[in-house]
Scaffold this motif. Structure first.
Motif, short mmCIF file in Angstrom:
data_model
loop_
_atom_site.label_atom_id
_atom_site.label_comp_id
_atom_site.label_asym_id
_atom_site.label_seq_id
_atom_site.Cartn_x
_atom_site.Cartn_y
_atom_site.Cartn_z
N UNK A 23 0.84 -1.21 0.00
CA UNK A 23 0.00 0.00 0.00
C UNK A 23 0.87 1.26 0.00
N UNK A 24 1.91 1.26 0.82
CA UNK A 24 2.80 2.41 0.89
C UNK A 24 3.48 2.66 -0.45
N UNK A 50 1.66 7.01 -6.74
CA UNK A 50 0.70 8.07 -7.11
C UNK A 50 1.27 9.44 -6.78
N UNK A 51 1.81 9.60 -5.58
CA UNK A 51 2.35 10.90 -5.17
C UNK A 51 3.47 11.37 -6.08
N UNK A 69 7.81 14.10 -2.88
CA UNK A 69 6.62 13.65 -2.14
C UNK A 69 6.99 12.34 -1.46
N UNK A 70 6.32 12.04 -0.36
CA UNK A 70 6.61 10.78 0.33
C UNK A 70 5.44 10.45 1.26
N UNK A 71 5.01 9.23 1.20
CA UNK A 71 4.00 8.75 2.13
C UNK A 71 4.70 7.87 3.15
N UNK A 72 4.30 8.03 4.40
CA UNK A 72 4.86 7.22 5.49
C UNK A 72 3.71 6.66 6.31
N UNK A 73 3.92 5.52 6.87
CA UNK A 73 2.92 4.92 7.74
C UNK A 73 3.07 5.48 9.14
#
Length: 132
Positions: free
Chosen positions: A89-90, A96-97, A127-131
């Motif tokens: 998921x991450x 996408x980001x 951009x970065x997604x983190x849990x």
């Protein structure tokens, strides 16, 4: 509407700052608001116009994305059909980001700005997604 700032700059036009100190101002402020520095500037100074960069952080619950928990997959709308993304998921969110990175017109995220106006241009460095 749910927007919070960790650090803001304000401009206050004062006749004199002779007896003004960070300590005296902080003593009159609530504990969660602090003056970090006092810097004299020209009267024409507008922080928004002299900002070299901005940093934003967003909390986005997975349920507002096109996420199918049963499959653990995000689906991205591509050419009017849903396309399943690969990876965790991450990794999927970061994929996408990363499509936002670069110098692009973001007129559709602003008010009263047309696509061909310079004000619509934004340079997103990363951009970065983190849990959490």
């Amino acid at each position: 509407k749910g927007v919070h700032a960790l650090n803001n700059n304000i401009v206050v036009h004062l006749q004199s700052i002779d007896n003004l100190s960070k300590e005296s101002i902080n003593a009159a402020l609530p504990d969660d608001i602090r003056v970090m520095n006092i810097v004299p500037v020209r009267s024409s100074f507008i922080p928004m116009n002299y900002c070299s960069s901005r940093r934003y952080e967003y909390l986005i619950p997975l349920d507002i994305l096109n996420y199918k928990p049963s499959t653990n997959v995000l689906f991205m709308r591509n050419n009017k059909k849903d396309e399943a993304l690969q990876g965790s998921i991450l990794e999927q969110v970061n994929f996408i980001l990363n499509r936002f990175v670069g110098n692009k017109a973001y007129h559709n995220y602003t008010v009263r700005i047309k696509p061909n106006q310079n004000e619509a241009m934004r340079n997103i460095i990363s951009t970065r997604a983190e849990q959490l």
